[in-house]
Design a protein around this motif. Structure first.
Motif, PDB file in Angstrom:
ATOM      1  N   ARG A 178      -1.433 -28.551  34.454  1.00  0.00           N
ATOM      2  CA  ARG A 178      -2.144 -29.657  35.124  1.00  0.00           C
ATOM      3  C   ARG A 178      -1.297 -30.236  36.252  1.00  0.00           C
ATOM      4  N   ARG A 179      -0.007 -30.394  35.983  1.00  0.00           N
ATOM      5  CA  ARG A 179       0.876 -30.928  37.039  1.00  0.00           C
ATOM      6  C   ARG A 179       0.918 -29.985  38.233  1.00  0.00           C
ATOM      7  N   HIS A 207       0.731 -27.701  24.087  1.00  0.00           N
ATOM      8  CA  HIS A 207       0.430 -28.965  24.769  1.00  0.00           C
ATOM      9  C   HIS A 207       1.276 -29.086  26.050  1.00  0.00           C
ATOM     10  N   ASP A 208       2.570 -28.774  25.926  1.00  0.00           N
ATOM     11  CA  ASP A 208       3.464 -28.812  27.093  1.00  0.00           C
ATOM     12  C   ASP A 208       2.976 -27.862  28.185  1.00  0.00           C
ATOM     13  N   LEU A 232       0.026 -29.300  29.992  1.00  0.00           N
ATOM     14  CA  LEU A 232       0.423 -30.399  30.884  1.00  0.00           C
ATOM     15  C   LEU A 232       1.133 -29.865  32.129  1.00  0.00           C
ATOM     16  N   ARG A 233       1.952 -28.821  31.948  1.00  0.00           N
ATOM     17  CA  ARG A 233       2.641 -28.213  33.101  1.00  0.00           C
ATOM     18  C   ARG A 233       1.617 -27.624  34.068  1.00  0.00           C
ATOM     19  N   TYR A 273      -3.797 -30.518  15.489  1.00  0.00           N
ATOM     20  CA  TYR A 273      -3.076 -30.630  16.755  1.00  0.00           C
ATOM     21  C   TYR A 273      -2.678 -29.233  17.197  1.00  0.00           C
ATOM     22  N   ILE A 322       3.225 -28.683  20.056  1.00  0.00           N
ATOM     23  CA  ILE A 322       3.935 -29.179  21.232  1.00  0.00           C
ATOM     24  C   ILE A 322       4.036 -28.119  22.329  1.00  0.00           C
TER      25      ILE A 322
END
Lengths: 122, 273
Positions: A113-114, A106-107, A110-111, A100, A103
């Motif tokens: 992408r948003r 990964h965060d 995702l940020r 993995y 975090i």
């Protein structure tokens, strides 16, 4: 069967205030009531979460055991990582390391992408 | 009377316990989703809430692990977790022993179910209740599917469990709300905690919300373990709710991976018409 008894002890400890009281006041006597190896006894007495994880204790049981001792989430996860480094892969049970990115990374993804999605809308 | 509400949600202990560590944008959107679900539940004016959950060794252990269990008490205690860790204070939640007894008796016609007159909630039920019934004033009937200690009940039995629940819900005079709660893909409480297979989750939710029975039952435990982690076994709670709500149109209200919560946080509801 030994893993079974490690998990049984922790399961009872997590849910039963009477077992918790005995854990605090008469740990050695409590441990004699379970069929445990010397390594398992050492892991419990030393609160060695990493070793307990490698032995194969189910993470849901281990997580509650960790919470019982007031260990913060990041410290709990780090203890498991250190356990894998020190003792090797998980020996038994359903839990295994699968890889993995972590975090924080990964965060961040995702940020991004948003932000891209939001930019696309404007 | 009837099933008056059916919802689905996650129950990650991080939702409450690690709130300050989460990215505020998706976290607050999740909380808004829970508030929407709370209002929908309240609007349905239920007499009781049946929660199909996936408890985590708070009551059931490998010495006598039931595939399916239903609580049968007038009150339940919990959560068992340290309140500083979960950030939910231990409390007493009302049950309805008489209703539980009728549900257990009827479900037994189709699915062998254990009953428990004593049941301690863990985060698996306590977190959803914290958001959805924060005054703890709605009687709860807890139902559990073994999602933690393999061998696990096969998915077709989980679907049948949902169908059996629906039959009795339709037969009792009370207005019943149904909630399924579980994580979908996740690797909780491990060094891989935070890993989420979003594509898998979205496909699974499509199957659940559209009641695609054959496609749901086609998952094997090997598939789920590989693609959705050991936490993915909690999918069983969603399968049961899908079985209980055939014919209803499902709607995904919120889905967003929130790594520090260890799941793709999910809020969904079935439009019962």
């Amino acid at each position: 069967m030994s893993l079974y008894y490690v998990q049984k002890l922790l399961y009872q400890l997590n849910r039963d205030p009477h077992v918790r009281k005995r854990y605090d006041s008469e740990l050695d006597e409590l441990l004699t009531e379970y069929d445990l190896t010397a390594e398992e006894i050492q892991a419990i007495k030393a609160l060695d979460l990493g070793l307990l994880y490698v032995i194969g204790v189910n993470g849901q049981i281990l997580m509650h055991f960790s919470a019982l001792h007031g260990i913060a989430w990041p410290d709990y996860i780090e203890a498991l990582r250190q356990g894998l480094k020190k003792y090797g892969p998980v020996r038994e049970g359903v839990y295994a390391e699968t890889g993995y990115q972590g975090i924080a990374a990964h965060d961040e993804a995702l940020r991004a992408r948003r932000a891209a999605t939001s930019q696309g809308k404007t | 009377m009837a099933l008056v509400f059916a919802g689905l949600c996650g129950h990650g202990p991080g939702f409450t316990g690690r709130a300050e560590l989460a990215d505020p944008e998706p976290r607050d959107a999740l909380y808004a989703g829970f508030e929407r679900l709370r209002l929908a539940l309240e609007d349905a004016k239920p007499d009781a809430l049946v929660v199909v959950a996936a408890e985590h060794f708070a009551n059931f252990f490998m010495d006598n692990m039931p595939a399916f269990a239903i609580g049968m008490a007038d009150s339940y205690e919990g959560p068992i977790e340290d309140p500083d860790w979960l950030k939910i204070e231990p409390t007493s939640v009302p049950g309805n022993k008489d209703l539980s007894r009728r549900i257990v008796s009827a479900v037994m016609q189709d699915v062998d179910v254990a009953y428990a007159e004593e049941w301690k909630f863990d985060h698996g039920i306590a977190v959803p209740l914290h958001f959805l019934t924060p005054r703890y004033d709605l009687p709860v009937v807890p139902a559990n599917i073994n999602c933690q200690g393999p061998p696990l009940p096969p998915l077709h039995r989980c679907w049948a469990f949902g169908e059996a629940l629906r039959r009795v819900i339709d037969a009792v005079p009370e207005r019943i709300a149904l909630l399924g709660t579980g994580g979908i893909s996740h690797w909780p409480a491990t060094p891989d905690s935070g890993k989420i297979n979003e594509a898998w989750d979205r496909e699974f939710l499509e199957r659940v919300l559209n009641h695609r029975r054959d496609e749901l039952l086609a998952y094997t435990d090997e598939d789920v373990y590989r693609d959705a982690g050991q936490g993915g076994f909690e999918m069983r709670t969603y399968v049961a709710v899908a079985g209980a709500t055939q014919g209803a149109e499902g709607e995904l209200w919120f889905y967003e991976p929130i790594p520090v919560f260890a799941v793709g946080a999910t809020i969904a509801a079935m439009n019962l018409g």
